[in-house]
Design a protein around this motif. Structure first.
Motif: not given
Length: 109
Positions: A70-80
């Motif tokens: 979940l944490t990595s998904a949020i970071i990935g979405g924000v980064l993109l």
């Protein structure tokens, strides 16, 4: 000094394949998610990249458990989202440079 450089070269030789492999897996996962989103939504826009970035971050972190995914998904979405937002901003700024401008005529003509 010479031994430090030799150690640096050896370190790069050892770590380069691992880094390249990680980047390749990330790229494959992102591209798969992006193409899947294009197919499912029948549309190609910035949302596909943002959702694909979130999905890629989550998928690649699944082995760490649901919290890590979940944490990595949020970071990935924000980064993109940041990357896509910068792309849109640059496109809008550069588009203004090519707008036709009405020439001004001298007063006496």
């Amino acid at each position: 000094m010479k031994s430090k450089f030799a150690g640096l070269v050896t370190s790069v030789k050892v770590k380069a394949p691992v880094l390249g492999g990680n980047f390749g897996i990330w790229g494959l996962t992102f591209s798969t998610c992006d193409c899947t989103m294009i197919y499912l939504r029948n549309k190609e826009d910035y949302w596909n990249s943002i959702i694909s970035g979130a999905a890629t971050g989550g998928i690649l972190s699944l082995r760490g458990g649901p919290q890590a995914a979940l944490t990595s998904a949020i970071i990935g979405g924000v980064l993109l989202a940041l990357i896509e937002g910068m792309g849109i901003a640059i496109t809008r700024i550069s588009a203004n440079q090519f707008k036709p401008v009405m020439p001004t005529l001298p007063e006496g003509v």
